[in-house]
Design a protein around this motif. Structure first.
Motif, PDB file in Angstrom:
ATOM      1  N   UNK A  93       0.952  -1.164  -0.001  1.00 13.08           N
ATOM      2  CA  UNK A  93       0.052  -0.090   0.124  1.00 13.08           C
ATOM      3  C   UNK A  93       1.008   1.200   0.038  1.00 13.08           C
ATOM      4  N   UNK A  94       1.719   1.387  -0.967  1.00 14.32           N
ATOM      5  CA  UNK A  94       2.489   2.510  -1.248  1.00 14.32           C
ATOM      6  C   UNK A  94       2.907   3.038  -2.710  1.00 14.32           C
ATOM      7  N   UNK A  95       3.463   4.083  -2.906  1.00 15.95           N
ATOM      8  CA  UNK A  95       3.734   4.469  -4.273  1.00 15.95           C
ATOM      9  C   UNK A  95       4.810   3.621  -4.942  1.00 15.95           C
ATOM     10  N   UNK A  96       5.680   3.198  -4.280  1.00 17.19           N
ATOM     11  CA  UNK A  96       6.940   2.262  -4.617  1.00 17.19           C
ATOM     12  C   UNK A  96       5.954   0.981  -5.315  1.00 17.19           C
ATOM     13  N   UNK A  97       5.264   0.275  -4.921  1.00 21.21           N
ATOM     14  CA  UNK A  97       4.584  -0.946  -5.400  1.00 21.21           C
ATOM     15  C   UNK A  97       3.893  -0.324  -6.541  1.00 21.21           C
ATOM     16  N   UNK A  98       3.035   0.690  -6.519  1.00 15.73           N
ATOM     17  CA  UNK A  98       2.179   1.209  -7.584  1.00 15.73           C
ATOM     18  C   UNK A  98       3.214   1.388  -8.949  1.00 15.73           C
ATOM     19  N   UNK A  99       4.345   2.135  -8.644  1.00 18.01           N
ATOM     20  CA  UNK A  99       5.525   2.178  -9.883  1.00 18.01           C
ATOM     21  C   UNK A  99       5.580   1.074 -10.493  1.00 18.01           C
ATOM     22  N   UNK A 100       5.714  -0.101  -9.444  1.00 18.99           N
ATOM     23  CA  UNK A 100       6.186  -1.703 -10.120  1.00 18.99           C
ATOM     24  C   UNK A 100       5.137  -1.951 -11.014  1.00 18.99           C
ATOM     25  N   UNK A 101       3.979  -1.625 -10.752  1.00 18.97           N
ATOM     26  CA  UNK A 101       2.665  -1.932 -11.591  1.00 18.97           C
ATOM     27  C   UNK A 101       2.721  -1.235 -12.927  1.00 18.97           C
ATOM     28  N   UNK A 102       2.890  -0.172 -12.721  1.00 19.92           N
ATOM     29  CA  UNK A 102       3.056   0.822 -13.738  1.00 19.92           C
ATOM     30  C   UNK A 102       4.246   0.403 -14.780  1.00 19.92           C
ATOM     31  N   UNK A 103       5.337   0.240 -14.597  1.00 15.78           N
ATOM     32  CA  UNK A 103       6.289  -0.450 -15.005  1.00 15.78           C
ATOM     33  C   UNK A 103       5.995  -1.752 -15.919  1.00 15.78           C
ATOM     34  N   UNK A 104       5.240  -2.401 -15.332  1.00 14.78           N
ATOM     35  CA  UNK A 104       4.722  -3.884 -15.978  1.00 14.78           C
ATOM     36  C   UNK A 104       3.743  -3.607 -17.065  1.00 14.78           C
ATOM     37  N   UNK A 105       2.703  -2.439 -16.609  1.00 14.72           N
ATOM     38  CA  UNK A 105       1.917  -1.766 -17.693  1.00 14.72           C
ATOM     39  C   UNK A 105       2.554  -1.677 -18.939  1.00 14.72           C
ATOM     40  N   UNK A 106       3.593  -0.649 -18.628  1.00 10.71           N
ATOM     41  CA  UNK A 106       4.149  -0.111 -19.992  1.00 10.71           C
ATOM     42  C   UNK A 106       4.811  -1.032 -20.938  1.00 10.71           C
ATOM     43  N   UNK A 107       5.427  -2.016 -20.302  1.00  7.23           N
ATOM     44  CA  UNK A 107       5.792  -3.177 -21.189  1.00  7.23           C
ATOM     45  C   UNK A 107       4.810  -3.818 -21.777  1.00  7.23           C
TER      46      UNK A 107
END
Length: 244
Positions: A93-107
């Motif tokens: 429940x933090x921005x760091x994990x959200x960023x990991x999800x965003x990186x996966x989505x971009x790929x």
């Protein structure tokens, strides 16, 4: 206190300390460092490394912060496995994990094809993931046969999302090698980012849940985190496609 990033940086022995701590919260807050080390069957040096990776200078500070952490929790009846799952959701429940999800989505957005790969329970989740992604507009297939042939043309400009609890299943590692040889990017979702599959992948998401085996063979480790990750990625994809 126990963030996803901090947990991801723990090695195998430190994860043992973490899992023991989560399962025995009421005991740990009163334990000495020697008592915790003995109970978790690790050295006091391992406990100290664990404390430092949790952002504490030493064991004394860890106990103080851990007590505050427990006092801030909303207490509710806990059934088997629920404490670990609650800890997982708190850690992401933090921005760091959200960023990991965003990186996966971009790929995933940039890939022409998506194929989910898994065997056993992970194969079933791969089928679910393929349907979920297809529902949001990113057509996907799944492979639950570890001996499926991988050709150079079939997976060109594709991404393989490979699911494996241990990340050490020989047949799945063989498939991952074939995908890599044919220049297919790999996103792995594993229980540990130090597993062979995670190291082979171009991008990895890990969930760090205590592994549960029956008869030393059948893995019934909870897959709730995997479903959540798949749906989190899928929901991000849905927002992207809805904008088009």
């Amino acid at each position: 206190m126990f963030t996803h990033t901090a947990i991801a940086n723990l090695n195998g022995l430190e994860l043992i300390v973490y899992n023991y701590t989560i399962k025995n919260k009421d005991k740990v807050m009163y334990m000495t460092i020697r008592e915790l080390a003995d109970a978790a069957e690790v050295s006091t040096t391992t406990v100290l490394r664990f404390c430092k990776k949790m952002g504490c200078d030493g064991y004394s500070e860890f106990r103080i912060r851990f007590k505050l952490y427990l006092e801030q929790e909303v207490h509710q009846p806990v059934n088997f496995g629920v404490s670990e799952i609650l800890s997982f959701f708190k850690s992401i429940n933090n921005e760091e994990f959200d960023e990991l999800i965003n990186q996966a989505v971009i790929q995933i957005i940039n890939a022409e094809r998506i194929v989910f790969v898994g065997a056993g329970t992970s194969g079933s989740l791969g089928k679910y993931g393929a349907r979920f992604f297809s529902n949001v507009g990113k057509f996907s297939n799944y492979i639950d046969d570890p001996y499926y042939p991988i050709s150079s043309d079939m997976f060109k400009n594709a991404i393989a999302i490979i699911l494996s609890v241990s990340g050490e299943t020989p047949e799945i590692l063989r498939l991952a090698s074939q995908f890599s040889l044919h220049h297919c990017k790999i996103i792995s979702i594993t229980n540990s980012e130090t597993s062979s599959l995670a190291r082979m992948a171009d991008f990895n998401l890990s969930y760090h849940m205590p592994q549960t085996l029956i008869s030393g063979e059948y893995n019934i480790t909870t897959q709730v985190p995997v479903i959540y990750m798949l749906e989190a990625i899928g929901n991000h994809l849905a927002k992207t496609y809805l904008k088009k």
